[in-house]
Design a protein around this motif. Structure first.
Motif: not given
Length: 294
Positions: A78-84
């Motif tokens: 979730q954090i990685v997707l938000g970062t991207v």
């Protein structure tokens, strides 16, 4: 002498003292300014290297590297997707280069703060005398208006990257010092007694017991240092530090609402990304240590 004469006398004395101090500081900058610039030159070289690396590398590679770093810290899709998504939006709205400059600035300032802060926190935890000396200094650093930091560094170094880094580090280093000190002091006494029973010396206790157990608290200090570095970005832009802060300052001066809000939101996005990632890493460390010692 009438009592009302005292304020006027006090102002005259204070003015003379200010002139003396200002003159002495100017003489100091003339005598040692070049030496200090040479001393801090490696910081400028490091910052320029990271900036150029982030800006000149194809954006897709930088995006993948940042996503991989966030995954390594958080282990959260979730954090990685938000970062991207956040970084793609930043690039779409034309703020990619300024964002990379800001990330480079925050990375260098955080690195310097960690190098200074953790040994200082260890010293405070191991010496009550050092703790009593350093604590008032940290109080002053945290309560002094951030604009005041700019005055001496600009007088010594002029405008540019180095004075910006120094001002940001002064503003952002207290949390990691305080939390390193706190984390080491909160290590349970029975754990230290067990280490003593096994014949550990002071250095072994610090390396093998105190620092590992204090690591989640230290990571919270790193988190706060990153947040305060980002908060100082706009102020540092006043002395020529390029990044997301300069468009915000330009928007304030020219009343460009959209420009200010968009770059402000980009700073918020970067802050949230690093905040969530470092918090998740701290929680993982806490769970791991509880499992090991539990």
């Amino acid at each position: 002498m009438d009592f009302v004469d005292f304020p006027a006398m006090g102002r005259a004395d204070l003015r003379g003292l200010r002139i003396t101090i200002d003159t002495a500081f100017r003489e100091f900058t003339r005598a040692y300014g070049e030496t200090l610039e040479n001393l801090f030159h490696p910081i400028q070289v490091l910052l320029i290297f990271i900036e150029n690396l982030l800006i000149n590398t194809p954006w897709i590679i930088v995006l993948a590297a940042l996503a991989l770093m966030i995954w390594g810290l958080s282990r959260s899709w979730q954090i990685v997707l938000g970062t991207v998504i956040s970084l793609c939006l930043i690039g779409y709205f034309g703020m990619w280069e300024d964002t990379m400059r800001t990330i480079a600035m925050v990375a260098v300032c955080t690195l310097i703060a960690v190098v200074i802060g953790i040994p200082s926190g260890i010293l405070m935890a191991r010496s009550d005398r050092a703790n009593s000396i350093i604590t008032p200094i940290l109080d002053m650093m945290q309560t002094m208006p951030s604009f005041v930091y700019l005055i001496p560094v600009v007088m010594i170094f002029g405008l540019g990257k180095v004075p910006g880094v120094i001002a940001v580090v002064i503003y952002a280093v207290p949390p990691i010092i305080r939390l390193t000190n706190l984390g080491i002091r909160q290590v349970p006494a029975d754990v230290l007694e067990a280490a003593d029973a096994f014949g550990s010396n002071g250095r072994q206790k610090l390396k093998d017991v105190q620092l590992p157990l204090a690591l989640p608290t230290i990571m919270a200090g790193v988190n706060q240092t990153i947040m305060m570095s980002l908060a100082m970005v706009v102020v540092a832009s006043m002395i020529g530090v390029r990044g997301l802060g300069q468009p915000v300052l330009q928007a304030i001066n020219n009343q460009y609402f959209t420009l200010g809000v968009m770059n402000g939101l980009a700073i918020v996005a970067i802050a949230i990304i690093f905040d969530r990632a470092t918090q998740a890493y701290g929680k993982r460390l806490q769970k791991h240590l509880e499992a090991v010692h539990g």
